[in-house]
Design a protein around this motif. Sequence first.
Motif, PDB file in Angstrom:
ATOM      1  N   ASN A 176       0.845  -1.191   0.000  1.00  0.00           N
ATOM      2  CA  ASN A 176       0.000   0.000   0.000  1.00  0.00           C
ATOM      3  C   ASN A 176       0.884   1.246   0.000  1.00  0.00           C
ATOM      4  O   ASN A 176       1.394   1.664   1.036  1.00  0.00           O
ATOM      5  CB  ASN A 176      -0.913  -0.029   1.225  1.00  0.00           C
ATOM      6  N   GLU A 217      -9.805   1.867  -3.811  1.00  0.00           N
ATOM      7  CA  GLU A 217      -8.913   0.713  -3.758  1.00  0.00           C
ATOM      8  C   GLU A 217      -9.647  -0.582  -3.445  1.00  0.00           C
ATOM      9  O   GLU A 217      -9.179  -1.664  -3.763  1.00  0.00           O
ATOM     10  CB  GLU A 217      -7.794   0.943  -2.735  1.00  0.00           C
ATOM     11  N   PHE A 218     -10.849  -0.453  -2.834  1.00  0.00           N
ATOM     12  CA  PHE A 218     -11.585  -1.656  -2.508  1.00  0.00           C
ATOM     13  C   PHE A 218     -12.346  -2.201  -3.721  1.00  0.00           C
ATOM     14  O   PHE A 218     -12.827  -3.319  -3.696  1.00  0.00           O
ATOM     15  CB  PHE A 218     -12.576  -1.394  -1.375  1.00  0.00           C
ATOM     16  N   SER A 242      -7.132  -7.756  -5.661  1.00  0.00           N
ATOM     17  CA  SER A 242      -6.501  -7.756  -4.352  1.00  0.00           C
ATOM     18  C   SER A 242      -7.291  -8.671  -3.433  1.00  0.00           C
ATOM     19  O   SER A 242      -8.513  -8.726  -3.491  1.00  0.00           O
ATOM     20  CB  SER A 242      -6.469  -6.340  -3.799  1.00  0.00           C
ATOM     21  N   SER A 291      -6.988  -8.567  -0.004  1.00  0.00           N
ATOM     22  CA  SER A 291      -7.359  -7.919   1.250  1.00  0.00           C
ATOM     23  C   SER A 291      -8.264  -6.716   1.027  1.00  0.00           C
ATOM     24  O   SER A 291      -8.761  -6.145   1.981  1.00  0.00           O
ATOM     25  CB  SER A 291      -6.110  -7.484   2.007  1.00  0.00           C
ATOM     26  N   ARG A 292      -8.428  -6.297  -0.236  1.00  0.00           N
ATOM     27  CA  ARG A 292      -9.292  -5.140  -0.466  1.00  0.00           C
ATOM     28  C   ARG A 292     -10.282  -5.483  -1.564  1.00  0.00           C
ATOM     29  O   ARG A 292     -10.035  -5.273  -2.735  1.00  0.00           O
ATOM     30  CB  ARG A 292      -8.471  -3.922  -0.861  1.00  0.00           C
ATOM     31  N   TYR A 340     -14.719  -4.691   2.201  1.00  0.00           N
ATOM     32  CA  TYR A 340     -15.125  -3.338   2.557  1.00  0.00           C
ATOM     33  C   TYR A 340     -16.447  -3.353   3.295  1.00  0.00           C
ATOM     34  O   TYR A 340     -16.619  -2.681   4.300  1.00  0.00           O
ATOM     35  CB  TYR A 340     -15.260  -2.456   1.312  1.00  0.00           C
ATOM     36  N   TYR A 352     -16.025  -4.514   6.775  1.00  0.00           N
ATOM     37  CA  TYR A 352     -15.419  -3.455   7.595  1.00  0.00           C
ATOM     38  C   TYR A 352     -16.477  -2.437   8.001  1.00  0.00           C
ATOM     39  O   TYR A 352     -16.625  -2.070   9.163  1.00  0.00           O
ATOM     40  CB  TYR A 352     -14.331  -2.719   6.803  1.00  0.00           C
ATOM     41  N   GLY A 381      -6.741  -6.881   8.866  1.00  0.00           N
ATOM     42  CA  GLY A 381      -6.533  -6.138   7.632  1.00  0.00           C
ATOM     43  C   GLY A 381      -5.516  -5.031   7.785  1.00  0.00           C
ATOM     44  O   GLY A 381      -5.107  -4.677   8.891  1.00  0.00           O
ATOM     45  N   SER A 410      -5.661   0.972   4.998  1.00  0.00           N
ATOM     46  CA  SER A 410      -6.951   1.024   4.301  1.00  0.00           C
ATOM     47  C   SER A 410      -8.099   1.010   5.294  1.00  0.00           C
ATOM     48  O   SER A 410      -9.131   1.640   5.063  1.00  0.00           O
ATOM     49  CB  SER A 410      -7.085  -0.126   3.319  1.00  0.00           C
TER      50      SER A 410
END
Lengths: 256, 584
Positions: A122, B75-76, B81, B83-84, B89, B92, B119, B123
């Motif tokens: 990131n 980014e989500f 990805s 983790s995103r 999202y 979360y 996570g 982010s």
Amino acid sequence: MKSHPPCSSKTPVRFRMPTAENLIPIRLDIENEGQRFKDSFTWNPTDPDSEVISFAKRTVKDLKLPPIFITQISQSIHSQLAEFRSYEGQEMHLKERIVPIKLDIRVNNTVLRDQFLWDISNLESDPEEFARTLCKDLDIEDLEVGPTIAVCIREQLFEIAIQGVASARESRVGKKGRRGAESFINSKMSSSSLDLVKLFGSKGSVVRKRKDWYLYEPIVDILSNEEAEALDAREVRNARLKKKLDEKEDSFQERS
Amino acid sequence: MRGCRPGNVENGSSTRYLYLPVSLTYPLSLLLLSPIFSLNTKELLGLSFSSVIDWNAGWFKWDEIHESERRSLPEFFEGGSYSRSPRVYKEYRDFIINKYREDPSKRLTFTDVRKCVVGDVGSLRKVFLFLEKWGLINFSVSDGKQQSEEDDGPVVIVEVGPAAGVRVVSGSSSSSSSFVDSAQAGGESAFRLPPLTSYSDAFGEWKPGSGLICGFCGGHYRSGLNESLNAGIAMCSKCLHKDTGNGKIEDDLTPNDHVDAKDQSSATCWTDTETLLLLEAVLKHGDDWDLIAQHVRTKNKLDCISRLIHLPFGDHMLGTISTKSNNANLITPLVEYKPSLQVLNDNPQEFTETNGDQQVEINKVEGIETASQDHPVKRRCFPPFTDTTNSFMKQVASFSTVCGPHVAAVALDAAIKALCQENPCAKLAFETNADKMAKPISPPYINEFKGDIKFEDGDAKRNKQAAYVSEKSFGATTFQVRAAIATSLAAAAARAKLAADQEEREMELLMASIIQAQLKKLQYKMKHLMEIELIMEKELSYVQQMKEFVLEEWVNLLEKLFEAGIPRWRDQVFPKTLLHTFPL
């Protein structure tokens, strides 16, 4: 049968700190004639090198240290900058990778222990902002704690970034083996990081189990002055002991 | 598979929201992955929850990810990805919001959140800040900058019990007795608008004049007070009064200007207790405004004067005062004052029919008016009371005319009783008047009565001893005027009470219908969920069957292949032998 998101292989970037701002952590620990100077801060590697000496002069003047510290400080900074620059020419493959960052620091009278997860890939992460939020949330009044946390995070990120570059080089060296070697390196790399598929796959929840919460909870302890002094003294003693041991080792090596 | 059970929907002042706990949203979010059910669940959840969460983050829905979320946290949603992802999202987001709502009074910190969630903290922090920015979390927490007016959107609040400050008394007689109480309470402002919550919400910040500052004394004042004319500096009445005393502002300017300035607002500043006190004082002290102001206590001299002017019968009062002090001549046409009386009693016939006393009062007032006619200066200075549009007394009078005759009768009775209690003299006056005027009202009688007054006043002019008689009759009149005021007030109160009762009934009815609708909604939801579960189970069994079937097929095929002995079947999809079997 499972439908995983495609594994990302972003275009490689030049080696840098995997954070929003390319600031590298600098830690100073200089002892001279019974006086000890410890400090940590971040440094922008794009700044001209002439800044280092003026910074050292300024610091010594502000803290009223003997002038001999000027050269030592600038040397230390230079060497750490050089270490960073030795990697700068190489490419860094930003692969999604989440690593646990552990904090165990003491600043003046504040002791902080914490653990959290950080995504190495990131490039928008901001350790300074994170540290500020942490201090605000925990009502830490000591203004030195925040920067120290940020430097501590940056040090660990730097370490991991170096590992990544090194392992990438290894894999390039052993290119003959191809697939086998790469998978081997990947498995080695992910030993410290977390299994993303397991954590973020469609099976599990990203919400931690309640019994694990305490593991990732920051613990703050405010020491009394006496305790802090005692700890200081112990650190000094340990440092001296270590120094003596090093010297002994050196002399032993010389003799042999 | 986790069962789809409805979340325990809470509705109360402590939580203030209906919300879905994670335990429910989580399995539903899984359901969304299946295209067959997505429409169904969406409908269901949209129906039940979008209406409840509705302030400036009105776009928020538990079961959907809004465009602004995609834009703020790209980014989500880019994909690629682990983790995103949108699913992560959503988890979360739902977790953070639910965590906050466990205790909405407590500020949720990022540090609290990140220990519970797996996570990247970077982010995660973005999600947290995004939710905080939109007020989905930490919006009603007092923490310096967080507290602002944008927080009090249409939040669902159900208040139990009657609104604070509203007191409803039962029956018209008791309402007039409470009026008596307040009248006897003296200078305290007994009649004050109850601080209705809706009122303070709607008008709390725009109270007119709350921000004005007097240019002389620096104190805040309300719009009821004056502004100086020439300098353009705002000035409160206290300073203005002082200035008038010092002669800085010309005396002849003040009366009319003050009248204009106060026309809109000072009427609201006077409570009826104060008005009664003022009237009492005027009767007692006549022209001595200092003494009157002392008697009223809560108002100064200037206020008293302007108030009296604005009362519909202020002229009569002043007239009587002048009569009392001057004993001037009194022959005037009676007809001229007829229209003005209409203000006090728009429907005099009704009163005449129901109650003779009312007519007596009117007659008395007329008699007094004839006496006061000789004051042209006062006439000119102050507008006729038919023009005082927003006079409090006029409103009261018009209110009272709306009531039925029986209400008016009861109110009058109560008012007279109250006055008698207050002052034994009044009783005497009423009794004497009742004796005099017990007969049915007729034009000759009015004439006779007029003559009586004339006689009295004329007598006073000549003879000092007769002044006693005049004063006595005058006292009786004022009591009757006061009785009229009290009557109209009481009638208005009775009417207000009736209106309030009706409103309350309507409110209860609406409340009941709301509750019923909510219950129905919940029932529908339950039904939907149960249906979904049923469908899911069916689907699951079907899928399992299919799986078994496919497996069987697969095994059969493999067996056949082995039996046929076709090697490397994968390389050639159709063996040549098979191809040739097709007719070309």
